[in-house]
Design an enzyme around this catalytic site. Structure first.
Site: not given
Ligand code: BES
Ligand code: ZN
Ligand code: MN
Length: 511
Positions: A273, A285, A296, A359
């Site tokens: 990724k 966010k 990321d 994903r």
């Molecule tokens: N890049 C983030 C996940 C992440 C969180 C990486 C903290 C490193 C530290 C990912 O793209 C994300 O935002 N995931 C969401 C998914 C949700 C919206 C289903 C999450 O984990 O909140």
């Molecule tokens: Zn992400």
């Molecule tokens: Mn994200």
């Protein structure tokens, strides 16, 4: 980067800024660790007592400095804690040596040369100490050029990393020791390069810039490289990568790295990724959740580093590395919650949350990787906050479509000193991603979010290919203080596991 050498020199006559020794936690107080006999002798055998007087216990990570004994050329002795003393016939484990060497190397920043007098029982110990030194000495100061000095030149902040490390007890003419040092050097240098990429601010490390860096390194190491730019992605139908990258002025890329070896019998595909910045997109966010999102792309950095390391080591395996690079930004051209994307596999995905973007890019890259029918696929991603909640910030989660393969990956991770834990892919969570409009939605139940993401990815892996998914959202970026051989910031998580998996594949012991 710190230069590593093997040395048979004796500690007293060594010209160095410091001599590093080990101290362990014994039953009755600190004990001097093998390798430091000559140093202890020069203190008249009183070193353990001296260390105890100075407050040392031998605990892991502890660091005690003391003046070198009379007659030593080096002025300083640095005693680093190795944790509990092993049972009588056991030796110090590799990870304890790696961590201790890392702690000492970091503490010796600003120095020219240090000698490491830690226990070297075998080639594995040489590799562990070597890795610990190279990884622990790492610093990222590319953006620190503040203070203009009086004479008009600009000085960098902070100290330079330790320039040279001699591993005492290492045998410079022993083939196994030399090979161990060469492996440690190649893997650590590439891992540190992954850290550099992760730490580089996202205004500089765009998908295009990352692709260009990958291209240059690949050429240098005889790895074939193919970069799909936005136009090629449109032509190929990579709807996931294009959807995520569509909101950014910095257009997405899919990079394919192909390392081939004429003696290879197996083919391993690695997928990373590579979100160079994750703002969340239209599902933005909140503040507090986006400051470190330059990390990321850690999965893509790990894949890139592992492929180049495998090439440097000449491993007898074919490896294809896929870097799915995009920037997730909100704009008038960004994907919206409610949009449906047609993915490279032909499946349609309803985007319910644009922050579940990893994903989407991985799905296209996994399907692309699957078309070559590799013997196994491993993807690496900072995929979910849920995995951080589950396992904390030092372990990554391992999911797979095959229990034996998941166990093999877990074993490889533990073997190289990367803590990880197997996670399930519970079938009942799949229906949460049912979409009234498309084949699948990019979000499901909130609970078990890391597993839901894994289930989504599984749908884009070719039939019958063993696949494992490493969710490194926790360990990829260290927001706390440095520890062991892990610095603040980008850690290079999963690089060593991937290299080990490549070695196991070459040996026919995986996939
Ligand atoms: N890049 C983030 C996940 C992440 C969180 C990486 C903290 C490193 C530290 C990912 O793209 C994300 O935002 N995931 C969401 C998914 C949700 C919206 C289903 C999450 O984990 O909140
Ligand atoms: Zn992400
Ligand atoms: Mn994200």
């Amino acid at each position: 980067m710190t230069a590593l050498t093997l040395s048979t020199a004796a500690a007293p006559g060594l010209r160095a800024d410091a001599i590093v020794i080990g101290v362990a936690k014994g039953a009755k107080g600190p004990v001097v660790v093998p390798g430091a006999e000559a140093v202890d002798k020069a203190y008249d055998g009183r070193l353990a007592g001296i260390l105890e007087t100075l407050g040392a216990s031998g605990a892991e990570g502890e660091l005690t400095k003391l003046p070198a004994p009379a007659g030593f050329k080096a002025p300083l002795v640095v005693a680093v804690g190795l944790g509990a003393q092993p049972a009588k016939d056991d030796s110090y484990d590799d990870e304890a040596l790696r961590k201790a060497a890392g702690v000492a190397a970091r503490a010796l920043a600003g120095n020219k040369k240090a000698a490491f007098a830690l226990p070297v029982e075998d080639a594995a110990a040489v590799a562990a100490i070597g890795e610990g030194v190279l990884l622990g000495a790492y610093t990222f100061d590319a953006y620190k050029e503040s203070a203009a000095t009086g004479n008009g030149s600009r000085a960098k902040n902070g100290k330079a990393p330790l320039a040279e490390a001699a591993l005492l007890g290492g045998k410079p003419r022993d083939a196994a020791h030399k090979a161990a040092l060469a492996r440690a050097t190649a893997v650590s240098e590439e891992l540190n390069r992954a850290r550099d990429l992760i730490n580089t601010p996202p205004n500089d490390l765009t998908p295009e810039a990352f692709a260009a860096i990958a291209q240059t390194a690949a050429k240098e190491h005889g790895v074939k490289v193919q970069v799909l730019d936005e136009k090629a992605l449109v032509k190929g139908g990579y709807g996931g990568i294009l959807g995520v990258g569509g909101g950014s002025a910095a257009t997405p890329r899919l990079v394919k790295l192909s390392y081939t070896n004429s003696k290879a019998g197996k083919h391993l595909a690695l997928v990373g990724k590579g979100i160079t910045y994750d703002s969340g997109g239209i599902s933005l966010k909140p503040p507090g959740h986006n400051e470190t999102m330059k990390c990321d792309m850690s999965g893509a950095a790990a894949v890139f580093a592992a492929v180049i390391a495998a090439a440097r080591l000449g491993l007898e395996v074919n490896i294809t590395g896929w870097l799915a690079l995009a920037e997730n930004m909100p704009s008038g051209t960004a994907v919206r919650p409610g949009d449906v994307l047609r993915m490279y596999s032909g499946k349609t995905v309803e985007v319910l949350n644009t922050d579940a973007e990893g994903r989407l890019v991985l799905a296209d890259a996994l399907w692309a990787a699957s078309q070559e029918k590799p013997d196994a696929i491993v993807d690496v991603a900072t995929l979910t906050g849920a995995m951080v909640l589950a396992l904390g910030s030092r372990l990554f989660g391992i999911m797979a479509n095959d229990d034996a393969f998941r166990s093999a990956v877990h074993e490889a991770a533990e073997e190289v000193g990367e803590p990880a834990w197997p996670m399930p892919l519970p079938e009942h969570l799949r229906k949460g991603m049912d979409s009234p409009t498309a084949d699948i939605a990019n979000m499901g139940e909130r609970m078990g979010g890391g597993l839901v993401a894994g289930l989504f990815l599984r749908e884009f892996v070719g039939e019958g290919i063993p696949w494992a998914h490493l969710d490194i959202a926790g360990p990829a970026f260290n927001e706390g203080g440095a520890f062991g051989y892990t610095p603040k910031g980008g850690t290079g998580s999963a690089v060593r596991t991937l290299v080990r998996l490549a070695e196991l594949t070459a040996a026919g012991e995986l996939g």
